[in-house]
Write a protein that holds these residues in place. Sequence first.
Motif, short mmCIF file in Angstrom:
data_model
loop_
_atom_site.label_atom_id
_atom_site.label_comp_id
_atom_site.label_asym_id
_atom_site.label_seq_id
_atom_site.Cartn_x
_atom_site.Cartn_y
_atom_site.Cartn_z
N ASP A 142 -6.60 16.62 0.73
CA ASP A 142 -5.53 16.43 1.71
C ASP A 142 -4.15 16.78 1.16
O ASP A 142 -3.17 16.76 1.91
CB ASP A 142 -5.54 15.00 2.23
N HIS A 143 -4.06 17.06 -0.13
CA HIS A 143 -2.81 17.50 -0.77
C HIS A 143 -1.65 16.53 -0.52
O HIS A 143 -0.52 16.95 -0.22
CB HIS A 143 -2.44 18.91 -0.28
N ILE A 144 -1.92 15.25 -0.63
CA ILE A 144 -0.87 14.23 -0.51
C ILE A 144 -0.47 13.84 -1.93
O ILE A 144 -1.25 13.25 -2.68
CB ILE A 144 -1.38 13.00 0.27
N ASN A 145 0.78 14.18 -2.29
CA ASN A 145 1.25 13.93 -3.65
C ASN A 145 2.35 12.87 -3.72
O ASN A 145 2.55 12.25 -4.77
CB ASN A 145 1.77 15.23 -4.27
N THR A 146 3.05 12.68 -2.62
CA THR A 146 4.11 11.68 -2.55
C THR A 146 4.03 10.96 -1.20
O THR A 146 3.31 11.40 -0.29
CB THR A 146 5.51 12.30 -2.69
N ILE A 147 4.79 9.89 -1.07
CA ILE A 147 4.85 9.14 0.20
C ILE A 147 5.29 10.05 1.36
O ILE A 147 4.77 9.95 2.47
CB ILE A 147 5.82 7.95 0.08
N LYS A 148 6.22 10.93 1.09
CA LYS A 148 6.74 11.81 2.15
C LYS A 148 5.66 12.72 2.72
O LYS A 148 5.74 13.16 3.87
CB LYS A 148 7.91 12.65 1.61
N ASP A 149 4.64 13.01 1.93
CA ASP A 149 3.54 13.86 2.40
C ASP A 149 2.67 13.16 3.43
O ASP A 149 1.77 13.78 4.02
CB ASP A 149 2.67 14.31 1.22
N MET A 150 2.94 11.87 3.69
CA MET A 150 2.17 11.12 4.70
C MET A 150 2.66 11.41 6.12
O MET A 150 2.08 10.90 7.08
CB MET A 150 2.26 9.63 4.43
N PRO A 171 9.82 -1.02 6.25
CA PRO A 171 9.47 0.25 6.91
C PRO A 171 9.98 1.51 6.22
O PRO A 171 9.39 2.58 6.36
CB PRO A 171 10.08 0.11 8.31
N LYS A 172 11.07 1.41 5.46
CA LYS A 172 11.63 2.59 4.81
C LYS A 172 10.74 3.14 3.70
O LYS A 172 10.84 4.31 3.34
CB LYS A 172 13.02 2.27 4.26
N VAL A 173 9.88 2.30 3.14
CA VAL A 173 9.03 2.73 2.03
C VAL A 173 7.95 3.71 2.50
O VAL A 173 7.73 4.76 1.89
CB VAL A 173 8.37 1.52 1.33
N ASN A 219 -17.72 11.05 -8.33
CA ASN A 219 -16.80 12.13 -8.70
C ASN A 219 -15.35 11.64 -8.54
O ASN A 219 -14.69 11.94 -7.54
CB ASN A 219 -17.03 13.36 -7.82
N PRO A 220 -14.84 10.90 -9.52
CA PRO A 220 -13.48 10.35 -9.43
C PRO A 220 -12.40 11.41 -9.25
O PRO A 220 -11.34 11.13 -8.69
CB PRO A 220 -13.31 9.64 -10.78
N ALA A 221 -12.66 12.63 -9.71
CA ALA A 221 -11.66 13.70 -9.63
C ALA A 221 -11.34 14.09 -8.18
O ALA A 221 -10.32 14.74 -7.92
CB ALA A 221 -12.14 14.93 -10.40
N GLU A 222 -12.17 13.69 -7.23
CA GLU A 222 -11.91 13.99 -5.82
C GLU A 222 -10.81 13.12 -5.23
O GLU A 222 -10.30 13.42 -4.16
CB GLU A 222 -13.20 13.82 -5.01
N PHE A 223 -10.47 12.03 -5.93
CA PHE A 223 -9.50 11.07 -5.41
C PHE A 223 -8.15 11.20 -6.10
O PHE A 223 -8.04 11.75 -7.21
CB PHE A 223 -10.01 9.64 -5.63
N LYS A 224 -7.14 10.64 -5.45
CA LYS A 224 -5.82 10.57 -6.04
C LYS A 224 -5.23 9.20 -5.71
O LYS A 224 -5.34 8.71 -4.58
CB LYS A 224 -4.91 11.67 -5.49
N VAL A 225 -4.60 8.56 -6.70
CA VAL A 225 -3.94 7.26 -6.51
C VAL A 225 -2.44 7.46 -6.64
O VAL A 225 -1.95 7.97 -7.67
CB VAL A 225 -4.43 6.22 -7.54
N ILE A 226 -1.69 7.08 -5.60
CA ILE A 226 -0.25 7.34 -5.54
C ILE A 226 0.52 6.02 -5.47
O ILE A 226 0.20 5.14 -4.67
CB ILE A 226 0.09 8.19 -4.30
N LYS A 227 1.55 5.88 -6.29
CA LYS A 227 2.40 4.70 -6.26
C LYS A 227 3.21 4.68 -4.95
O LYS A 227 3.55 5.73 -4.41
CB LYS A 227 3.35 4.68 -7.45
N THR A 228 3.53 3.47 -4.48
CA THR A 228 4.22 3.36 -3.19
C THR A 228 5.68 2.94 -3.29
O THR A 228 6.48 3.24 -2.41
CB THR A 228 3.52 2.32 -2.29
N GLY A 229 6.05 2.19 -4.30
CA GLY A 229 7.43 1.71 -4.39
C GLY A 229 7.66 0.35 -3.75
O GLY A 229 8.80 -0.07 -3.57
N TYR A 230 6.59 -0.35 -3.38
CA TYR A 230 6.74 -1.70 -2.82
C TYR A 230 7.07 -2.74 -3.89
O TYR A 230 7.43 -3.87 -3.56
CB TYR A 230 5.46 -2.12 -2.09
N GLY A 231 6.89 -2.39 -5.15
CA GLY A 231 7.14 -3.37 -6.20
C GLY A 231 5.87 -4.09 -6.60
O GLY A 231 4.77 -3.78 -6.13
#
Length: 277
Positions: A142-150, A171-173, A219-231
């Motif tokens: 899905d090529h989601i690398n940052t929050i903005k890519d959502m 909501p801003k996060v 196959n863990p390489a198929e997944f990506k874990v992205i930080k959100t900034g919620y703290g």
Amino acid sequence: MKKKINWRRQIIGNGIVLAVLALLVGFVWYRTTHAQDTWRQMTADKTVVVGLDDTYVPMGFRDKSGKLVGYDVDLARATFKKLGLKVKFQAIDWSMKETELDTGHIDMIWNGYTITPARAKKVAFSVPYHNDSQVLVTMQRDHINTIKDMAGKTLAAQTGSAGLTLFNDKPKVLKSFLGSAPVQYDTFDKALNDLQVGRVNAVLIDSDYARYYVAHESNPAEFKVIKTGYGQDAYGIGFRKGDVTLREKVNGVINEFKKDGTLDKISERYFGTKNAD
């Protein structure tokens, strides 16, 4: 003269009814806000009941043999062994966890239960014993690398989860980037299954769960874990506000486990690192 007497009787009767209703309302309010301390009954029964979502890896879940295991499960067992009580684990609907506690079906909520102001109005929390954070789990395709890519993507979340609360409270996060409300699931494993088949594009989830789940996939390489900034989140055990003795005794054991290395040993068993507290 007769009519006046009847009116007086009616006024007096209405006054008595109102007084009784006021007493009943007051009694219900008192029982609700001054719930009984049930420690004596627990020690008589020699048993306590822990409510949990038994699909919540790695805090409380079924292994391949069906045995209930996990960080919180091991910690609860060790705690009540120390207190001389048998612990029973009751699987519950996570969206109804506080109701299950209030009605007495369980004695505490112990299952990666994030301490929040909203929850603190309903339960009495233990001392914090573990820290975590909210992340997004996505698929590489899905090529989601940052929050903005959502933007324009479909998000999944668990009903009643701390992540969903943060999503709405801040909501801003993340919320501002989405074009639709999150799809809600009763358990994270169902949300992650839908992620893999493409029904949703990301799951808002606790990082402990996310990293454990991804690491144990074929196959863990198929997944990506992205930080959100919620703290950072802090986990606590939720008790009825009236169960002061139980909470104090559990707090004492948890603080002891922090000092003697028991928490670190359990953490290394499930996370491979010392406890984050």
